[in-house]
Write a protein that holds these residues in place. Sequence first.
Motif, PDB file in Angstrom:
ATOM      1  N   PHE A 173       0.825  -1.206   0.000  1.00  0.00           N
ATOM      2  CA  PHE A 173       0.000   0.000   0.000  1.00  0.00           C
ATOM      3  C   PHE A 173       0.865   1.263   0.000  1.00  0.00           C
ATOM      4  CE2 PHE A 173      -2.168   3.404   2.365  1.00  0.00           C
ATOM      5  CZ  PHE A 173      -3.290   3.573   1.551  1.00  0.00           C
ATOM      6  N   THR A 174       1.902   1.263   0.834  1.00  0.00           N
ATOM      7  CA  THR A 174       2.752   2.450   0.952  1.00  0.00           C
ATOM      8  C   THR A 174       3.473   2.752  -0.363  1.00  0.00           C
ATOM      9  OG1 THR A 174       3.107   1.933   3.288  1.00  0.00           O
ATOM     10  CG2 THR A 174       4.617   3.501   2.274  1.00  0.00           C
ATOM     11  N   VAL A 175       4.100   1.735  -0.953  1.00  0.00           N
ATOM     12  CA  VAL A 175       4.845   1.941  -2.201  1.00  0.00           C
ATOM     13  C   VAL A 175       3.894   2.332  -3.333  1.00  0.00           C
ATOM     14  CG1 VAL A 175       6.297   0.836  -3.943  1.00  0.00           C
ATOM     15  CG2 VAL A 175       6.725   0.417  -1.518  1.00  0.00           C
ATOM     16  N   SER A 176       2.743   1.676  -3.403  1.00  0.00           N
ATOM     17  CA  SER A 176       1.770   1.988  -4.458  1.00  0.00           C
ATOM     18  C   SER A 176       1.254   3.418  -4.319  1.00  0.00           C
ATOM     19  CB  SER A 176       0.600   1.004  -4.406  1.00  0.00           C
ATOM     20  OG  SER A 176       1.025  -0.306  -4.665  1.00  0.00           O
ATOM     21  N   LEU A 177       1.017   3.848  -3.082  1.00  0.00           N
ATOM     22  CA  LEU A 177       0.521   5.207  -2.842  1.00  0.00           C
ATOM     23  C   LEU A 177       1.553   6.249  -3.253  1.00  0.00           C
ATOM     24  CD1 LEU A 177      -1.794   6.934  -1.624  1.00  0.00           C
ATOM     25  CD2 LEU A 177      -0.580   6.819   0.564  1.00  0.00           C
ATOM     26  N   VAL A 178       2.827   6.012  -2.882  1.00  0.00           N
ATOM     27  CA  VAL A 178       3.888   6.956  -3.235  1.00  0.00           C
ATOM     28  C   VAL A 178       4.072   7.010  -4.757  1.00  0.00           C
ATOM     29  CG1 VAL A 178       6.367   7.415  -3.045  1.00  0.00           C
ATOM     30  CG2 VAL A 178       5.089   6.714  -1.029  1.00  0.00           C
ATOM     31  N   PHE A 179       4.059   5.850  -5.396  1.00  0.00           N
ATOM     32  CA  PHE A 179       4.215   5.767  -6.847  1.00  0.00           C
ATOM     33  C   PHE A 179       3.082   6.523  -7.552  1.00  0.00           C
ATOM     34  CE2 PHE A 179       5.439   2.500 -10.389  1.00  0.00           C
ATOM     35  CZ  PHE A 179       5.972   3.555 -11.129  1.00  0.00           C
ATOM     36  N   TRP A 180       1.869   6.264  -7.119  1.00  0.00           N
ATOM     37  CA  TRP A 180       0.687   6.908  -7.711  1.00  0.00           C
ATOM     38  C   TRP A 180       0.734   8.420  -7.523  1.00  0.00           C
ATOM     39  CZ3 TRP A 180      -3.741   8.773  -4.687  1.00  0.00           C
ATOM     40  CH2 TRP A 180      -4.842   9.133  -5.467  1.00  0.00           C
ATOM     41  N   TYR A 181       1.083   8.851  -6.312  1.00  0.00           N
ATOM     42  CA  TYR A 181       1.065  10.293  -6.031  1.00  0.00           C
ATOM     43  C   TYR A 181       2.194  11.025  -6.754  1.00  0.00           C
ATOM     44  CZ  TYR A 181      -0.089  14.550  -3.585  1.00  0.00           C
ATOM     45  OH  TYR A 181      -0.490  15.835  -3.312  1.00  0.00           O
ATOM     46  N   CYS A 182       3.358  10.396  -6.831  1.00  0.00           N
ATOM     47  CA  CYS A 182       4.464  11.033  -7.568  1.00  0.00           C
ATOM     48  C   CYS A 182       4.086  11.230  -9.034  1.00  0.00           C
ATOM     49  CB  CYS A 182       5.734  10.186  -7.464  1.00  0.00           C
ATOM     50  SG  CYS A 182       6.573  10.313  -5.870  1.00  0.00           S
ATOM     51  N   GLY A 183       3.422  10.238  -9.624  1.00  0.00           N
ATOM     52  CA  GLY A 183       2.979  10.374 -11.007  1.00  0.00           C
ATOM     53  C   GLY A 183       1.931  11.458 -11.189  1.00  0.00           C
ATOM     54  N   LEU A 184       1.187  11.748 -10.135  1.00  0.00           N
ATOM     55  CA  LEU A 184       0.129  12.765 -10.188  1.00  0.00           C
ATOM     56  C   LEU A 184       0.661  14.198 -10.135  1.00  0.00           C
ATOM     57  CD1 LEU A 184      -2.711  11.367  -7.892  1.00  0.00           C
ATOM     58  CD2 LEU A 184      -3.039  12.268 -10.187  1.00  0.00           C
ATOM     59  N   LEU A 185       1.860  14.385  -9.615  1.00  0.00           N
ATOM     60  CA  LEU A 185       2.355  15.741  -9.334  1.00  0.00           C
ATOM     61  C   LEU A 185       2.287  16.682 -10.541  1.00  0.00           C
ATOM     62  CD1 LEU A 185       5.350  15.041  -6.923  1.00  0.00           C
ATOM     63  CD2 LEU A 185       3.158  16.092  -6.368  1.00  0.00           C
ATOM     64  N   PRO A 186       2.805  16.306 -11.726  1.00  0.00           N
ATOM     65  CA  PRO A 186       2.721  17.249 -12.852  1.00  0.00           C
ATOM     66  C   PRO A 186       1.290  17.552 -13.262  1.00  0.00           C
ATOM     67  CG  PRO A 186       3.600  15.138 -13.580  1.00  0.00           C
ATOM     68  CD  PRO A 186       3.578  15.105 -12.090  1.00  0.00           C
ATOM     69  N   ASP A 187       0.388  16.577 -13.122  1.00  0.00           N
ATOM     70  CA  ASP A 187      -1.003  16.796 -13.511  1.00  0.00           C
ATOM     71  C   ASP A 187      -1.748  17.652 -12.485  1.00  0.00           C
ATOM     72  OD1 ASP A 187      -0.351  15.257 -15.633  1.00  0.00           O
ATOM     73  OD2 ASP A 187      -1.512  13.507 -15.054  1.00  0.00           O
ATOM     74  N   ILE A 188      -1.419  17.464 -11.213  1.00  0.00           N
ATOM     75  CA  ILE A 188      -2.008  18.330 -10.181  1.00  0.00           C
ATOM     76  C   ILE A 188      -1.553  19.767 -10.403  1.00  0.00           C
ATOM     77  CG2 ILE A 188      -2.025  18.859  -7.709  1.00  0.00           C
ATOM     78  CD1 ILE A 188      -1.836  15.879  -7.158  1.00  0.00           C
ATOM     79  N   ALA A 189      -0.280  19.926 -10.815  1.00  0.00           N
ATOM     80  CA  ALA A 189       0.226  21.277 -11.112  1.00  0.00           C
ATOM     81  C   ALA A 189      -0.520  21.893 -12.291  1.00  0.00           C
ATOM     82  CB  ALA A 189       1.725  21.217 -11.398  1.00  0.00           C
ATOM     83  N   SER A 190      -0.922  21.074 -13.263  1.00  0.00           N
ATOM     84  CA  SER A 190      -1.698  21.582 -14.393  1.00  0.00           C
ATOM     85  C   SER A 190      -3.058  22.096 -13.934  1.00  0.00           C
ATOM     86  CB  SER A 190      -1.907  20.470 -15.442  1.00  0.00           C
ATOM     87  OG  SER A 190      -0.673  20.078 -16.003  1.00  0.00           O
ATOM     88  N   VAL A 191      -3.696  21.364 -13.019  1.00  0.00           N
ATOM     89  CA  VAL A 191      -4.977  21.816 -12.461  1.00  0.00           C
ATOM     90  C   VAL A 191      -4.772  23.110 -11.683  1.00  0.00           C
ATOM     91  CG1 VAL A 191      -6.937  21.184 -11.019  1.00  0.00           C
ATOM     92  CG2 VAL A 191      -5.748  19.409 -12.309  1.00  0.00           C
ATOM     93  N   ARG A 192      -3.692  23.143 -10.900  1.00  0.00           N
ATOM     94  CA  ARG A 192      -3.375  24.344 -10.102  1.00  0.00           C
ATOM     95  C   ARG A 192      -3.222  25.576 -10.986  1.00  0.00           C
ATOM     96  NH1 ARG A 192       2.628  24.184  -8.619  1.00  0.00           N
ATOM     97  NH2 ARG A 192       2.651  24.686 -10.848  1.00  0.00           N
ATOM     98  N   ASP A 193      -2.506  25.440 -12.085  1.00  0.00           N
ATOM     99  CA  ASP A 193      -2.234  26.580 -12.950  1.00  0.00           C
ATOM    100  C   ASP A 193      -3.480  27.102 -13.661  1.00  0.00           C
ATOM    101  OD1 ASP A 193       0.384  26.321 -12.199  1.00  0.00           O
ATOM    102  OD2 ASP A 193       1.005  25.226 -13.997  1.00  0.00           O
TER     103      ASP A 193
END
Length: 493
Positions: A173-193
């Motif tokens: 769970f921990t590794v999957s969560l970190v992997f998933w969230y790291c992949g989300l970072l550029p897309d979350i930044a797109s929503v932010r902008d």
Amino acid sequence: MSSHNESILREPLVTGKNITYAKVTDDILLPVENKPNKAWWIGFTVAVLGAMLWVVSVGYTFWTGIGAWGLNKTVGWAWDITDFVWWVGIGHAGTLISAVLLLFRQNWRNSINRSAEAMTIFAVICAATYVVAHMGRPWLAYWIFPLPNQFGSLWVNFNSPLVWDAFAISTYFTVSLVFWYCGLLPDIASVRDRATGLKQKIYGALSFGWNGSVKTWQRFEIVSLILAGISTPLVLSVHTIVSMDFATSVIPGWHTTIFPPYFVAGAIFSGFAMVQTLLLILRKVMNFEDYITMFHIESMNKIIMTTGSIVGIAYLTELFVAWYSGSEYEMYAFANRVAGPYAWAYWAMMTCNVISPQLFWFKKIRTSIPISWILSIVVNIGMWFERFVIIVTSLHRDYLPSSWAMFYPTWTDVGIFVGSIGLFFTLFLLFLRFLPGIAIAEVKLLLKSASLQQKTKLAQEGAFPAEQVEHFANSLDKYDSVTQEDINALKQK
């Protein structure tokens, strides 16, 4: 010239006309930036009702005790462990798609990895609820971990596979969560902008200061590869450890060395089936046909067919080993599965898991969206029956005929299982509402190489031989997102 371009013999991973980087962002963020449509609300309402049933059923179990379930002195494990193993298995496809396919540079994962990773996390959450619920005294659940305590030499039994389960599931769970969230970072930044006000502040905090610089992207690529390398062994280890809950016992039907690879293959099998179930709905409701193409659907069906065949071989191997062992108890355990009172469950398992995936040998079936969706559900029904057959039929008739008993689920058993499905879909629909369901940055990587638009442009420029262009045009017939006009454009100079 063609040596610098992807071969036109490869089928396109992105279709549609006038696809630009801006359009990719607009299309994928449409469900996030706008109010949810009617289909989302209907699905969310049904899912929340299911989640409420889960709360009621689990609450009743905690209040009343495990006696609320259909367990008895002979069948001490039943639906609780069946559902636990089923949910852990479903989560496996996310790790395989996100980690293993990344290491093998399989670009077709780019459009489906985000939803598959989210599915993994939510499936593991559902599985973890069973671990706590079946303990009897759930307020002491933390005792499963080797924590310092004031009870003298009270430590967990490290020889127990149940303790291994706790480490495997929590690590997974921990590794999957970190992997998933790291992949989300550029897309979350797109929503932010693109956001304003409070929404911009929330997504700004969630994006961890992503600035899109070259250095940031370099670190992102390195971290993704490192996490993929860490996650890949988990694809094999987690369900191997889950299988050892049974394989390390001496009960006929469980005590077998084939369980680890058999369980891993079954987990990938059921996981891809669930990804198929979710993505076929997602591409239709969210209008993602240009990004989740028929190539993705057919590729997943091929994996389902392959892993289903491996699972079928495992079933036959079990029967052979039981006969070859010469053990009357082992032979009876499997004879009881095949022809005993639970034979209906065994043959339902064989039909759903062995026979139904073989239909994918036929191209018309594996490229049919309605049939693919139905078969993906049939597979997961079959995989639930597999776990039920392994657990209940091995327990309900032991060495003493006077102890033989049948298992009958209560409303609480059914309520927890149906409710866990509601909980899963509630979390998944909330994810689609507030976060991009497809990895924007990774899909953009495909536009200059694997998109139909780019291949059409190169074909018109004469970058590929005419016979290869003809072959490519014929391969597009199965795409529901490609028109005849698109195919004709390939042959224009």
